[in-house]
Design an enzyme around this catalytic site. Structure first.
Site, mmCIF file in Angstrom:
data_model
loop_
_atom_site.group_PDB
_atom_site.id
_atom_site.type_symbol
_atom_site.label_atom_id
_atom_site.label_comp_id
_atom_site.label_asym_id
_atom_site.label_seq_id
_atom_site.Cartn_x
_atom_site.Cartn_y
_atom_site.Cartn_z
ATOM 1 N N ILE A 43 -4.458 -0.804 11.275
ATOM 2 C CA ILE A 43 -5.057 -1.705 12.266
ATOM 3 C C ILE A 43 -4.876 -3.127 11.734
ATOM 4 C CG2 ILE A 43 -7.157 -2.308 13.522
ATOM 5 C CD1 ILE A 43 -8.194 0.575 12.758
ATOM 6 N N GLU A 55 -4.365 5.055 5.753
ATOM 7 C CA GLU A 55 -5.047 5.961 4.826
ATOM 8 C C GLU A 55 -6.513 5.593 4.677
ATOM 9 O OE1 GLU A 55 -2.268 4.257 4.457
ATOM 10 O OE2 GLU A 55 -0.952 5.078 2.904
HETATM 11 N N1 THU Z 1 0.326 0.153 5.655
HETATM 12 C C1 THU Z 1 -0.415 1.293 5.758
HETATM 13 O O1 THU Z 1 -0.996 1.581 6.811
HETATM 14 N N2 THU Z 1 -0.514 2.092 4.656
HETATM 15 C C2 THU Z 1 0.045 1.808 3.439
HETATM 16 O O2 THU Z 1 -0.220 2.493 2.469
HETATM 17 C C3 THU Z 1 0.971 0.690 3.312
HETATM 18 C C4 THU Z 1 1.023 -0.254 4.456
HETATM 19 C C5 THU Z 1 0.442 -0.725 6.825
HETATM 20 C C6 THU Z 1 -0.255 -2.049 6.664
HETATM 21 C C7 THU Z 1 0.492 -2.907 7.661
HETATM 22 O O3 THU Z 1 -0.115 -2.778 8.929
HETATM 23 C C8 THU Z 1 1.882 -2.292 7.738
HETATM 24 O O4 THU Z 1 1.792 -1.039 7.091
HETATM 25 C C9 THU Z 1 2.950 -3.126 7.065
HETATM 26 O O5 THU Z 1 2.572 -3.493 5.787
#
Ligand code: THU
Length: 126
Positions: A43, A55
């Site tokens: 988000i 996560e």
């Molecule tokens: N992101 C995640 O949802 N989980 C992770 O472990 C790494 C990065 C998301 C955050 C952001 O919205 C997008 O990936 C790009 O960094």
């Protein structure tokens, strides 16, 4: 619940990703020890650092519903709708996992799985 089934739930959760700034959608599916599954997505926010990863969304949802014991988390992420094995949880998410999970907690990606011990061998615990 097989790894594939958990991963498929993570893919489904990625469909709710709010990623208007990065275009990178991520979904997560957290398997609790009692068999219940909590899903989450990333988000994003116009104030970039406030973005919450998929996560942590899943873990915070579960913890806020009283869950404390977890077996595994599947993570599905990638640009352009593809899901790759290199979408590892970021350091912040690994640290949040380490608050609640032991070293044998499993992290499932598209075709591979790891333990928390493998991805974060030295972890801060208060
Ligand atoms: N992101 C995640 O949802 N989980 C992770 O472990 C790494 C990065 C998301 C955050 C952001 O919205 C997008 O990936 C790009 O960094």
């Amino acid at each position: 619940m097989t790894d594939r089934e958990l991963f498929d739930l993570a893919v489904k959760a990625a469909g709710n990703s709010y990623c208007k700034y990065s275009g990178f959608s991520v979904g997560a599916a957290l398997l609790c020890e009692d068999g219940e599954v909590f899903t989450g997505c990333n988000i994003e926010n116009g104030s970039y650092p406030l973005t919450n990863c998929a996560e942590r969304t899943a873990i915070f949802k579960a913890v806020s519903e009283g869950k404390r014991s977890f077996e595994a988390i599947a993570v599905a992420g990638g640009a352009d709708g593809g899901y790759s094995d290199d979408c590892y949880p970021c350091g912040a998410c690994l640290q949040v996992m380490s608050e609640f999970c032991e070293g044998d907690f499993r992290i499932i990606l598209a075709n591979e799985s790891y333990t928390l011990d493998e991805l974060m061998p030295k972890r801060f615990r208060l």
